[in-house]
Design an enzyme around this catalytic site. Structure first.
Site, PDB file in Angstrom:
ATOM      1  N   ASP A  88       0.841  -1.200   0.000  1.00 55.26           N
ATOM      2  CA  ASP A  88       0.000   0.000   0.000  1.00 55.26           C
ATOM      3  C   ASP A  88       0.874   1.248   0.000  1.00 55.26           C
ATOM      4  OD1 ASP A  88       0.803  -0.573   2.719  1.00 55.26           O
ATOM      5  OD2 ASP A  88      -0.674   0.884   3.411  1.00 55.26           O
ATOM      6  N   GLU A 152       0.153  -0.874   5.905  1.00 53.74           N
ATOM      7  CA  GLU A 152       1.244  -0.292   6.698  1.00 53.74           C
ATOM      8  C   GLU A 152       1.064   1.203   6.838  1.00 53.74           C
ATOM      9  OE1 GLU A 152       4.936   1.344   8.102  1.00 53.74           O
ATOM     10  OE2 GLU A 152       3.963   1.872   6.219  1.00 53.74           O
TER      11      GLU A 152
HETATM   12  N1  BES Z   1       8.801   3.008   5.270  1.00 49.37           N
HETATM   13  C1  BES Z   1       8.249   3.971   6.148  1.00 49.37           C
HETATM   14  C2  BES Z   1       9.045   4.154   7.419  1.00 49.37           C
HETATM   15  C3  BES Z   1      10.459   4.638   7.244  1.00 49.37           C
HETATM   16  C4  BES Z   1      10.799   5.518   6.243  1.00 49.37           C
HETATM   17  C5  BES Z   1      11.412   4.208   8.103  1.00 49.37           C
HETATM   18  C6  BES Z   1      12.111   5.929   6.106  1.00 49.37           C
HETATM   19  C7  BES Z   1      12.714   4.622   7.977  1.00 49.37           C
HETATM   20  C8  BES Z   1      13.072   5.496   6.957  1.00 49.37           C
HETATM   21  C9  BES Z   1       6.818   3.549   6.496  1.00 49.37           C
HETATM   22  O1  BES Z   1       6.092   3.184   5.357  1.00 49.37           O
HETATM   23  C10 BES Z   1       6.108   4.734   7.086  1.00 49.37           C
HETATM   24  O2  BES Z   1       5.877   5.670   6.384  1.00 49.37           O
HETATM   25  N2  BES Z   1       5.746   4.672   8.373  1.00 49.37           N
HETATM   26  C11 BES Z   1       4.971   5.711   8.959  1.00 49.37           C
HETATM   27  C12 BES Z   1       4.255   5.225  10.166  1.00 49.37           C
HETATM   28  C13 BES Z   1       2.952   4.528   9.887  1.00 49.37           C
HETATM   29  C14 BES Z   1       2.269   4.161  11.175  1.00 49.37           C
HETATM   30  C15 BES Z   1       2.033   5.334   9.021  1.00 49.37           C
HETATM   31  C16 BES Z   1       5.843   6.863   9.362  1.00 49.37           C
HETATM   32  O3  BES Z   1       7.023   6.681   9.726  1.00 49.37           O
HETATM   33  O4  BES Z   1       5.337   7.982   9.332  1.00 49.37           O
HETATM   34 MN    MN Z   2       7.143   1.916   4.155  1.00 48.59          MN
HETATM   35 MN    MN Z   3       5.459   5.087   4.358  1.00 54.79          MN
END
Ligand code: BES
Ligand code: MN
Ligand code: MN
Length: 456
Positions: A88, A152
């Site tokens: 997603d 995610e």
């Molecule tokens: N892949 C990201 C997280 C990420 C990005 C970790 C770059 C390290 C470096 C993940 O898809 C993401 O966006 N996570 C969200 C949290 C989620 C609960 C929506 C975030 O970090 O904002």
């Molecule tokens: Mn991600």
């Molecule tokens: Mn992300």
């Protein structure tokens, strides 16, 4: 793994074409209007897993978007790697800032531009292609399982119950995730920590309706003024968060570790010029690298209220709202922080307004050791593929499910990411380097090889 490498070389153009095909599917998990596209993406993965030679492929329905599972068990006595990723993507808006369509991928200057190119379709797909290459080369050295989810970006709400229900199916020795970034292809790094998250929405209500700002202005609380002031008070002049108890559980990072962290190659000038800012901003006493990794934050993600249309409307709005996220570090607890925020925010509201705080999703921070077999295997894989020893580096982002994997399944995760911080994830013009895509596909089989060797 000579045969694996030559399969990758011989098929890489097709690997790119297939990724472009998947990037055309607008699998936006947050927007229910795209639910069919999200499902179509899950089915695309089912097809590709089938073609690559996985067994026991299943599309699991959840209360939200589907989870795709697949596996190849070559010998139960060998180690098992569980690959996790997500198909997603974040909503692409603001659309007008994209130079090409977010779901109309284009290749420019060695990069693939599209929503999800890096986060996480491009990185997740590397695993399917690495698997296909190992299978075709007859060089798959251990067992592999895949769990690819579609929620995610909206907090993985249905993945925790799924893991609890399918502990046996998911049983494995290590979880391998490519959903983070590295410093650069010249300076590879391995992510050794993620921040946690507490996300709340706040609503400030003043009078029962919008009012004429001349007739009532000055005598009735303006919710936008009040909300701005309340938000401003959440950080003091040193950039410390003022919520009582907010820092109580923050683990102090040793001077030695801070020193090592700051020795990583980083140019503040490049950082500023890339973002076109004259100065950075943050908590006093910490460097930029520290501010984005070992320290918690509080940020407004969106704020609205009153008139935002063309021209000037004189109005005293009835309501103001904001979405606020707090990034957390070990050992802060997401639920505790959300409660502290709520109590504090309600306590600082003047009597002239009503305040409502609604929690959204949260997540637990995590730090991974660098002396484990899984870290050593990832290090050896990068060394072989890049000719350089990777630097361990904590990341500022969050993947809440990683802490849950350990809690629910008792399995440790390796964060073997190949993105760059400049890949514009969640932003307009998201991109992923074709060289990064290729290096990822080449490095993953080497992780399998070294991990299997080190584990047996
Ligand atoms: N892949 C990201 C997280 C990420 C990005 C970790 C770059 C390290 C470096 C993940 O898809 C993401 O966006 N996570 C969200 C949290 C989620 C609960 C929506 C975030 O970090 O904002
Ligand atoms: Mn991600
Ligand atoms: Mn992300």
């Amino acid at each position: 793994m000579i045969a694996t490498q030559s399969f990758i070389d011989g098929n890489f153009d097709r690997f790119v074409e297939e990724l472009l095909e998947m990037l055309r599917i607008p699998s936006i998990s947050a927007d229910s209007a795209y639910a069919d596209d999200v499902r179509r993406n899950a089915e695309f993965i089912v097809d590709k897993m089938t073609e690559a030679g996985a067994d026991n492929i299943q599309l699991f329905e959840t209360a939200g978007h589907p989870i795709v599972y697949g596996e190849k068990i070559i010998d139960p006595k060998l180690p098992t790697v569980l690959v996790y990723g997500h198909y997603d993507v974040q909503p692409p808006d603001p659309l007008e800032l994209w130079t090409s369509g977010p779901f109309d991928p284009v290749i420019k200057d060695g990069n693939i531009y599209a929503r999800g190119a890096c986060d996480d379709k491009g990185q997740m797909y590397m695993h399917l292609k690495a698997f296909e290459a190992m299978m075709n080369a007859g060089e798959l050295p251990c067992n592999v399982k895949f769990m690819i989810e579609g929620e995610e970006e909206v907090g993985s709400d249905n993945l925790e119950p799924f893991c609890k229900e399918h502990k046996e199916l998911l049983a494995s020795d290590v979880i391998l995730v490519s959903d983070t970034s590295m410093i650069s292809l010249e300076t590879p790094s391995i992510t050794t920590g993620l921040r946690g998250l507490s996300y709340v929405e706040v609503k400030v209500t003043g009078p029962n309706r919008d009012l004429h700002s001349g007739v009532y202005g000055g005598a009735v609380a303006n919710p936008v003024n009040i909300l701005s002031k309340m938000i401003a008070s959440l950080q003091d002049e040193n950039g410390h968060i003022t919520i009582p108890g907010f820092y109580d559980d923050v683990v102090t990072v040793s001077d030695a570790e801070r020193k090592q962290m700051n020795a990583a190659p980083f140019s503040l000038d490049d950082y500023k010029s890339e973002l076109e800012i004259d100065d950075v901003h943050g908590e006093a006493g910490y460097t930029t690298l520290e501010r984005t990794t070992i320290r918690p934050t509080l940020d407004v993600n969106g704020i609205w209220g009153g008139y935002i249309g063309e021209g000037a409307k004189t109005v005293l709005p009835s309501i103001a709202q904001a979405k606020i996220s707090m990034r957390l570090v070990p050992n802060q607890d997401s639920d505790t922080i959300t409660r502290l925020f709520q109590e504090h925010f309600e306590s600082i509201a003047p009597k002239s307004v009503k305040v409502e705080v609604s929690p959204h999703h949260g997540g637990t921070p995590c730090v991974t050791p660098t002396d484990s077999i899984e870290y050593k295997a990832a290090e050896a894989a990068i060394e072989e593929a890049f000719g350089k020893t990777p630097i361990p580096q904590r990341s500022g982002g969050s993947i809440p499910i990683v802490a849950l994997f350990e809690e629910v399944l008792g399995i440790k995760t390796v964060l073997l990411g190949f993105g760059l911080d400049s890949d514009n994830i969640h932003s307009p013009n998201e991109k992923y380097g074709i060289a990064n895509y290729r290096k990822g596909i080449e490095t993953i089989p080497l992780f399998f090889k070294h991990y299997t060797k080190m584990k047996s």
